[in-house]
Design a protein around this motif. Structure first.
Motif, PDB file in Angstrom:
ATOM      1  N   GLY A 206      13.091  -0.516  -1.960  1.00 28.30           N
ATOM      2  CA  GLY A 206      13.014   0.952  -1.853  1.00 28.30           C
ATOM      3  C   GLY A 206      11.570   1.438  -1.793  1.00 28.30           C
ATOM      4  O   GLY A 206      11.193   2.185  -0.865  1.00 28.30           O
ATOM      5  N   SER A 223      18.828   9.029  -8.546  1.00 29.34           N
ATOM      6  CA  SER A 223      18.514   9.747  -9.784  1.00 29.34           C
ATOM      7  C   SER A 223      17.300  10.660  -9.598  1.00 29.34           C
ATOM      8  O   SER A 223      16.466  10.447  -8.702  1.00 29.34           O
ATOM      9  N   GLU A 244      18.718  14.198  -2.846  1.00 33.96           N
ATOM     10  CA  GLU A 244      19.961  14.600  -3.531  1.00 33.96           C
ATOM     11  C   GLU A 244      19.987  13.848  -4.851  1.00 33.96           C
ATOM     12  O   GLU A 244      20.140  12.629  -4.869  1.00 33.96           O
ATOM     13  N   LEU A 402      23.063  21.216  -9.943  1.00 33.16           N
ATOM     14  CA  LEU A 402      23.781  20.630  -8.806  1.00 33.16           C
ATOM     15  C   LEU A 402      25.068  21.397  -8.501  1.00 33.16           C
ATOM     16  O   LEU A 402      25.217  22.007  -7.455  1.00 33.16           O
TER      17      LEU A 402
HETATM   18  P1  NAD Z   1      18.659   5.261  -8.522  1.00 33.12           P
HETATM   19  O1  NAD Z   1      17.689   6.373  -8.403  1.00 33.12           O
HETATM   20  O2  NAD Z   1      18.462   4.234  -9.547  1.00 33.12           O
HETATM   21  O3  NAD Z   1      18.775   4.467  -7.136  1.00 33.12           O
HETATM   22  C1  NAD Z   1      19.107   5.098  -5.909  1.00 33.12           C
HETATM   23  C2  NAD Z   1      18.572   4.279  -4.772  1.00 33.12           C
HETATM   24  O4  NAD Z   1      17.144   4.294  -4.805  1.00 33.12           O
HETATM   25  C3  NAD Z   1      18.958   2.812  -4.786  1.00 33.12           C
HETATM   26  O5  NAD Z   1      19.231   2.407  -3.446  1.00 33.12           O
HETATM   27  C4  NAD Z   1      17.717   2.125  -5.324  1.00 33.12           C
HETATM   28  O6  NAD Z   1      17.603   0.793  -4.910  1.00 33.12           O
HETATM   29  C5  NAD Z   1      16.622   2.979  -4.731  1.00 33.12           C
HETATM   30  N1  NAD Z   1      15.357   2.977  -5.469  1.00 33.12           N
HETATM   31  C6  NAD Z   1      15.152   2.689  -6.780  1.00 33.12           C
HETATM   32  N2  NAD Z   1      13.847   2.848  -7.098  1.00 33.12           N
HETATM   33  C7  NAD Z   1      13.235   3.270  -5.965  1.00 33.12           C
HETATM   34  C8  NAD Z   1      11.890   3.640  -5.657  1.00 33.12           C
HETATM   35  N3  NAD Z   1      10.921   3.619  -6.582  1.00 33.12           N
HETATM   36  N4  NAD Z   1      11.612   4.033  -4.408  1.00 33.12           N
HETATM   37  C9  NAD Z   1      12.571   4.098  -3.473  1.00 33.12           C
HETATM   38  N5  NAD Z   1      13.858   3.760  -3.693  1.00 33.12           N
HETATM   39  C10 NAD Z   1      14.185   3.353  -4.932  1.00 33.12           C
HETATM   40  O7  NAD Z   1      20.073   5.993  -8.662  1.00 33.12           O
HETATM   41  P2  NAD Z   1      21.499   5.314  -8.895  1.00 33.12           P
HETATM   42  O8  NAD Z   1      21.551   4.843 -10.312  1.00 33.12           O
HETATM   43  O9  NAD Z   1      21.789   4.376  -7.783  1.00 33.12           O
HETATM   44  O10 NAD Z   1      22.471   6.571  -8.707  1.00 33.12           O
HETATM   45  C11 NAD Z   1      22.879   7.382  -9.768  1.00 33.12           C
HETATM   46  C12 NAD Z   1      22.155   8.717  -9.720  1.00 33.12           C
HETATM   47  O11 NAD Z   1      22.292   9.292  -8.430  1.00 33.12           O
HETATM   48  C13 NAD Z   1      22.709   9.742 -10.684  1.00 33.12           C
HETATM   49  O12 NAD Z   1      21.644  10.451 -11.283  1.00 33.12           O
HETATM   50  C14 NAD Z   1      23.506  10.681  -9.780  1.00 33.12           C
HETATM   51  O13 NAD Z   1      23.686  11.982 -10.282  1.00 33.12           O
HETATM   52  C15 NAD Z   1      22.689  10.656  -8.548  1.00 33.12           C
HETATM   53  N6  NAD Z   1      23.494  11.028  -7.386  1.00 33.12           N
HETATM   54  C16 NAD Z   1      23.230  12.210  -6.767  1.00 33.12           C
HETATM   55  C17 NAD Z   1      23.998  12.623  -5.695  1.00 33.12           C
HETATM   56  C18 NAD Z   1      23.754  13.915  -4.979  1.00 33.12           C
HETATM   57  O14 NAD Z   1      24.259  14.074  -3.875  1.00 33.12           O
HETATM   58  N7  NAD Z   1      22.992  14.838  -5.545  1.00 33.12           N
HETATM   59  C19 NAD Z   1      25.032  11.804  -5.237  1.00 33.12           C
HETATM   60  C20 NAD Z   1      25.269  10.603  -5.907  1.00 33.12           C
HETATM   61  C21 NAD Z   1      24.476  10.213  -6.962  1.00 33.12           C
END
Ligand code: NAD
Length: 472
Positions: A206, A223, A244, A402
């Protein structure tokens, strides 16, 4: 196509095997059942370069052709839903029936967004000049998806980006890469090489992507903490961003509801997908006159709702999707116990895998962690209120914005309350309803930018204004 092994990335229209691998774990057992490619920097460069080669001719095609190909991809995905659902359950945990629905929804999104086209505005057309504004694509888009709705949320990005004329490199979460990799291969038969590349990898991928100079835009779902890092990195070369992010959605239940009618809806608005939904109800504010009545009904539904391996018939709620999230949710429960909060726990749940029983926290203080933090797991704090102004203030006292919900048999009163809630989406007597034609935008720290609707399409485009003098 064999869906259950040979997981490969899609780069330049071809299936590319991994040189290194990441393990993929079935959250219902805690066991590794597959491995996915761990994209190397050179493979990422190849994916970006292929998208850059594909972009000029994809952009130059009439939009009707792009729409037709995106719609065809959607149809193809919907046709695969039944077969792919078992793979979805293995990697994500959700029961097979609901897994199939999500894959169908992903396909449906492609077919619906394929009907959209950007507007063209004639600002002035006078004897002296003509001014026209239209919208052009951005270039190569980096799309990063989470694990909770891995297929549909990825398609929320693919559909508008490609219809708009961009090329893309898509990365699923390391926890749920498999269906997305197979979708990349499925679409090789439809889309020109390089238009949609799919890469998978571990935690390093990422950040490599967001820092890559070949991208014009990052479309990220995940997140809030990660979203801030993405924004920081994007600032270095002013990449466009759509974020998002997380939520801590409040639902307000007024005393005039029919409890028997709303209890099931409120329960599944909080616990569907084992509460791993960005727009799930995560704080439930209930009027004091009906508090016990709703609490006892929710507890009864929790006891009657089977949690287990999503591959087994009769399972309604699956496990927490991954160990990292499981530990986080268990930490919140421990904190609640340490603070002597009253927990109403359903159960039992399977001993292996990442299972947390549905837990209702009975009227915790507003400042407890379980109220203040996004649980993203099946722990629902339920709080009493008596005064509308006060409860709206409590609902709005969050860094997130949200979604939210209001429940009442007086729809006008409920709409009045909905309009005072500081969120991008508010449901009245329903929840979890999102559509491809309706803008979805997180307010406050829940996001930056918009997905879906015309605004969502235009996030993948830039306005271009042309001034033509007629002065001779
Ligand atoms: P996360 O932020 O841990 O990971 C999301 C994605 O980002 C993954 O593909 C991960 O590999 C990648 N990633 C991680 N670190 C990164 C970096 N430093 N740079 C770039 N990419 C990176 O989130 P998660 O645990 O996969 O998802 C859960 C969260 O997502 C919850 O907070 C939830 O509310 C949120 N969410 C939001 C929506 C929305 O539409 N607003 C929808 C679904 C989930």
């Amino acid at each position: 196509m064999n869906l259950f092994d040979h997981f490969a990335m899609t780069i330049d229209g071809k299936s590319i095997a991994g040189e290194a691998f990441i393990d993929v774990v079935n959250p219902a057992t805690g066991e590794t059942f597959a491995r996915a490619p761990d994209c190397t920097p050179a493979q990422l460069d190849a994916a970006v370069a292929s998208a850059q080669r594909a972009y000029p001719s994809w952009r130059a095609r009439p939009i009707a052709e792009r729409q037709a190909l995106v719609a065809e991809a959607g149809q193809r995905l919907m046709a695969k839903a039944e077969e792919m659902a078992r793979l979805f359950t293995l990697e994500q945990g959700r029961p097979v029936g609901a897994a199939k629905q999500e894959i169908q929804l992903g396909g449906y999104w492609l077919t619906q967004v394929a009907k959209a086209a950007p507007p063209r505005h004639i600002i002035e057309d006078s004897p002296t000049q003509r001014i026209e504004t239209d919208y052009v694509p951005l270039g190569v888009v980096c799309a990063i998806a989470p694990w909770n709705f891995p297929v549909s949320l990825a398609m929320w990005k693919v559909a508008p980006a490609l219809v708009a004329g961009n090329a893309m490199v898509l990365k699923p979460s390391p926890f749920t890469p498999l269906c997305t990799l197979k979708i990349g291969e499925l679409f090789q038969e439809i889309l020109p090489p390089g238009v949609l590349n799919v890469v998978s990898g571990g935690d390093a991928l990422g950040p490599w992507m967001t820092a890559h100079p070949g991208f014009a835009k990052i479309s990220f779902t995940g997140s809030t903490a990660t979203g801030k890092k993405v924004m920081e990195t994007a600032a270095k070369d002013l990449k466009r961003i759509t974020l998002e992010l997380g939520g801590n959605d409040a639902a307000i239940v007024l005393p005039d509801v029919d409890l028997d009618e709303v209890a099931h809806k409120i329960f599944f608005g909080a616990f569907f997908n084992t509460a791993q939904i960005c727009v799930a109800t995560k704080r439930l504010y209930v009027h004091q006159d009906i508090y016990e009545g709703l609490r006892d009904r929710l507890a009864a539904i929790a006891r009657a709702t089977r949690m287990g391996d999503g591959a087994e018939q009769g399972t309604v709620l699956g496990p927490i999707q991954n160990k990292r999230q499981y530990d986080r949710v268990m930490g919140l429960l421990e904190d609640a116990r340490a603070n002597n909060l009253t927990l109403i726990e359903a159960g039992p749940v399977p001993a292996s895998g990442y299972f947390v029983p549905v837990t209702i926290v009975d009227d915790p203080p507003e400042d407890s962690r379980v109220v203040q933090e996004e649980a993203f797991g099946p722990i629902l704090p339920m709080m009493r209120f008596s005064d509308i102004d006060e409860v709206i203030a409590r609902a709005n006292a969050s860094e997130y914005g949200l979604a939210g919900a209001v429940w009442s048999s007086d729809v006008d009163a409920a709409i009045g309350i909905a309009k005072r809630m500081e969120t991008g989406t508010i449901w009245v007597n329903q929840n979890l309803n999102l559509r491809p034609d309706t803008p979805f935008a997180g307010h406050k720290q829940s996001g930056f930018g918009v997905e879906n609707g015309m605004e969502g399409l235009l996030e993948f485009m830039a306005p271009r204004s042309i001034y033509v003098s007629k002065a001779g």
